[in-house]
Write a protein that holds these residues in place. Sequence first.
Motif, PDB file in Angstrom:
ATOM      1  N   ARG A  18       0.784  -1.122   0.121  1.00 41.13           N
ATOM      2  CA  ARG A  18       0.137   0.012  -0.074  1.00 41.13           C
ATOM      3  C   ARG A  18       0.863   1.430  -0.185  1.00 41.13           C
ATOM      4  O   ARG A  18       0.614   2.299  -0.508  1.00 41.13           O
ATOM      5  CB  ARG A  18      -0.863  -0.074   1.288  1.00 41.13           C
ATOM      6  N   THR A  19       2.018   1.252   0.665  1.00 42.73           N
ATOM      7  CA  THR A  19       2.909   2.310   0.903  1.00 42.73           C
ATOM      8  C   THR A  19       4.372   1.965   0.065  1.00 42.73           C
ATOM      9  O   THR A  19       4.840   1.063   0.456  1.00 42.73           O
ATOM     10  CB  THR A  19       3.015   2.746   2.175  1.00 42.73           C
ATOM     11  N   GLN A  45      -2.780   3.394  -6.682  1.00 41.64           N
ATOM     12  CA  GLN A  45      -2.910   2.370  -6.009  1.00 41.64           C
ATOM     13  C   GLN A  45      -2.061   2.264  -4.647  1.00 41.64           C
ATOM     14  O   GLN A  45      -2.214   1.503  -3.628  1.00 41.64           O
ATOM     15  CB  GLN A  45      -2.447   1.113  -6.955  1.00 41.64           C
ATOM     16  N   TYR A  46      -1.076   3.155  -4.653  1.00 42.92           N
ATOM     17  CA  TYR A  46      -0.008   3.296  -3.857  1.00 42.92           C
ATOM     18  C   TYR A  46      -0.024   4.591  -3.182  1.00 42.92           C
ATOM     19  O   TYR A  46      -0.175   5.752  -3.839  1.00 42.92           O
ATOM     20  CB  TYR A  46       1.249   2.955  -4.252  1.00 42.92           C
TER      21      TYR A  46
END
Length: 139
Positions: A18-19, A45-46
């Motif tokens: 996610r990151t 998405q990120y």
Amino acid sequence: MTASPDDAALRRILAETRTIAVVGASAKRTRPSYEIYSYLVSTGQYQVFPVNPTITEIDGAPVYPRLADVPVIPDMVDVFRRFDELPAVLADTLALQPHPKTLWLQQGLWHEQVGRDAAAAGLHVVMDRCLMVEHARLP
């Protein structure tokens, strides 16, 4: 150590991420690190955090001077640094608690000891692969 994960493993890594901290991000549009940083941001998405001690912003986004300055523990550390700087990047990565899940060394970067040490610490390790290419290639 699996520094060349198969497509199924890469899909899992990308789906669970996610990151992302992009170490060595550049504000110069001609640099691969800029292109890949911009691509990752554009996917939506990120959450992407550029890291570079020599610049303060990329396209209006703040750039963090050190990995330790990123306001979250990233799931992935994507690395654009010279071979001889990779052990220090790994040390900075492992200093984060909890550790990021993945250390991704961009295309052209392969460091056996860094890969072994990262895997021993429990990180997924990807070396000599372009994150943008793999993300775009894998459905």
